[in-house]
Design a protein around this motif. Structure first.
Motif, PDB file in Angstrom:
ATOM      1  N   CYS A   1     -18.611  -6.121  -4.023  1.00 29.68           N
ATOM      2  CA  CYS A   1     -19.786  -5.523  -4.660  1.00 29.68           C
ATOM      3  C   CYS A   1     -19.757  -4.004  -4.553  1.00 29.68           C
ATOM      4  CB  CYS A   1     -21.067  -6.082  -4.037  1.00 29.68           C
ATOM      5  SG  CYS A   1     -21.415  -7.782  -4.512  1.00 29.68           S
ATOM      6  N   LEU A   2     -19.218  -3.494  -3.462  1.00 28.06           N
ATOM      7  CA  LEU A   2     -19.100  -2.049  -3.295  1.00 28.06           C
ATOM      8  C   LEU A   2     -18.241  -1.462  -4.414  1.00 28.06           C
ATOM      9  CD1 LEU A   2     -19.880   0.305  -1.419  1.00 28.06           C
ATOM     10  CD2 LEU A   2     -17.802  -0.190  -0.128  1.00 28.06           C
ATOM     11  N   GLN A   3     -17.136  -2.114  -4.721  1.00 30.23           N
ATOM     12  CA  GLN A   3     -16.282  -1.667  -5.818  1.00 30.23           C
ATOM     13  C   GLN A   3     -17.030  -1.775  -7.150  1.00 30.23           C
ATOM     14  OE1 GLN A   3     -12.842  -0.624  -5.833  1.00 30.23           O
ATOM     15  NE2 GLN A   3     -13.194  -0.198  -7.973  1.00 30.23           N
TER      16      GLN A   3
ATOM     17  N   GLN B   1     -20.109   3.391  -6.985  1.00 32.05           N
ATOM     18  CA  GLN B   1     -20.744   4.394  -6.133  1.00 32.05           C
ATOM     19  C   GLN B   1     -22.271   4.255  -6.146  1.00 32.05           C
ATOM     20  OE1 GLN B   1     -18.153   5.443  -8.420  1.00 32.05           O
ATOM     21  NE2 GLN B   1     -16.841   4.919  -6.684  1.00 32.05           N
ATOM     22  N   PHE B   2     -22.741   3.028  -6.056  1.00 37.11           N
ATOM     23  CA  PHE B   2     -24.168   2.693  -5.978  1.00 37.11           C
ATOM     24  C   PHE B   2     -24.952   3.088  -7.222  1.00 37.11           C
ATOM     25  CE2 PHE B   2     -22.945   3.311  -1.424  1.00 37.11           C
ATOM     26  CZ  PHE B   2     -23.006   1.985  -1.064  1.00 37.11           C
ATOM     27  N   THR B   3     -24.304   3.087  -8.365  1.00 39.81           N
ATOM     28  CA  THR B   3     -25.000   3.412  -9.613  1.00 39.81           C
ATOM     29  C   THR B   3     -25.415   2.165 -10.382  1.00 39.81           C
ATOM     30  OG1 THR B   3     -22.925   3.586 -10.853  1.00 39.81           O
ATOM     31  CG2 THR B   3     -23.785   5.619  -9.845  1.00 39.81           C
ATOM     32  N   ARG B   4     -25.002   0.988  -9.934  1.00 36.45           N
ATOM     33  CA  ARG B   4     -25.384  -0.271 -10.579  1.00 36.45           C
ATOM     34  C   ARG B   4     -26.222  -1.075  -9.593  1.00 36.45           C
ATOM     35  NH1 ARG B   4     -20.487  -3.191 -12.404  1.00 36.45           N
ATOM     36  NH2 ARG B   4     -21.930  -4.269 -13.781  1.00 36.45           N
ATOM     37  N   PHE B   5     -27.419  -1.493 -10.029  1.00 36.08           N
ATOM     38  CA  PHE B   5     -28.407  -2.077  -9.127  1.00 36.08           C
ATOM     39  C   PHE B   5     -27.941  -3.365  -8.452  1.00 36.08           C
ATOM     40  CE2 PHE B   5     -32.060  -4.848  -8.279  1.00 36.08           C
ATOM     41  CZ  PHE B   5     -32.718  -4.064  -7.334  1.00 36.08           C
ATOM     42  N   TRP B   6     -27.589  -4.396  -9.211  1.00 36.20           N
ATOM     43  CA  TRP B   6     -27.281  -5.703  -8.603  1.00 36.20           C
ATOM     44  C   TRP B   6     -26.050  -5.676  -7.713  1.00 36.20           C
ATOM     45  CZ3 TRP B   6     -31.086  -8.577  -7.735  1.00 36.20           C
ATOM     46  CH2 TRP B   6     -32.148  -8.652  -8.615  1.00 36.20           C
ATOM     47  N   PRO B   7     -24.976  -5.006  -8.103  1.00 37.69           N
ATOM     48  CA  PRO B   7     -23.868  -4.892  -7.147  1.00 37.69           C
ATOM     49  C   PRO B   7     -24.258  -4.144  -5.868  1.00 37.69           C
ATOM     50  CG  PRO B   7     -23.073  -4.471  -9.357  1.00 37.69           C
ATOM     51  CD  PRO B   7     -24.580  -4.535  -9.443  1.00 37.69           C
ATOM     52  N   THR B   8     -25.159  -3.165  -5.984  1.00 34.17           N
ATOM     53  CA  THR B   8     -25.630  -2.451  -4.794  1.00 34.17           C
ATOM     54  C   THR B   8     -26.419  -3.384  -3.885  1.00 34.17           C
ATOM     55  OG1 THR B   8     -25.648  -0.336  -5.964  1.00 34.17           O
ATOM     56  CG2 THR B   8     -27.026  -0.503  -3.995  1.00 34.17           C
TER      57      THR B   8
END
Length: 110
Positions: free
Chosen positions: A20-22, A26-33
């Motif tokens: 999910c980090l990948q 860089q934390f710009t996508r909500f659900w993967p973050t």
């Protein structure tokens, strides 16, 4: 035996969090973050359960070795990240080290 199951669950959470980090870019996508937080918090929780039985050094060696193999596989399958021969040999050596610890060392017991 339950301890090793908890270790595998911890590694699975950590692998999910790393993938999910990948994917979070860089934390710009909500659900993967959100997946990063869930994965790492879940992984650390189960890691603490394993530490009740196994010593830290052995637990961390197993956690990092198994996790590295899984996340390298996820990187290859989901993100098209290739490994060259030296990287594969290095992963193989780490796996061999995990096997030596579990088959021959008495250090993995409290």
């Amino acid at each position: 035996m339950k301890t090793y199951l908890f270790l595998l669950v911890a590694v699975a959470f950590e692998t999910f969090g790393s993938a999910c980090l990948q994917a979070s870019q860089q934390f710009t996508r909500f659900w993967p973050t959100v997946g990063v937080a869930v994965g790492f918090i879940g992984g650390l929780y189960f890691f603490t359960l394993v530490l009740k039985v196994l010593p830290l050094g052995i637990t961390y060696a197993l956690w990092s070795g198994i996790g590295m193999v899984l996340i390298a596989s996820v990187g290859w399958l989901l993100f098209n990240q290739r490994l060259d021969a030296p990287a594969l040999i290095g992963i193989g050596l780490i796996l061999a080290g995990i096997m030596v610890i579990n088959l021959f060392s008495r250090s993995h017991f409290h």
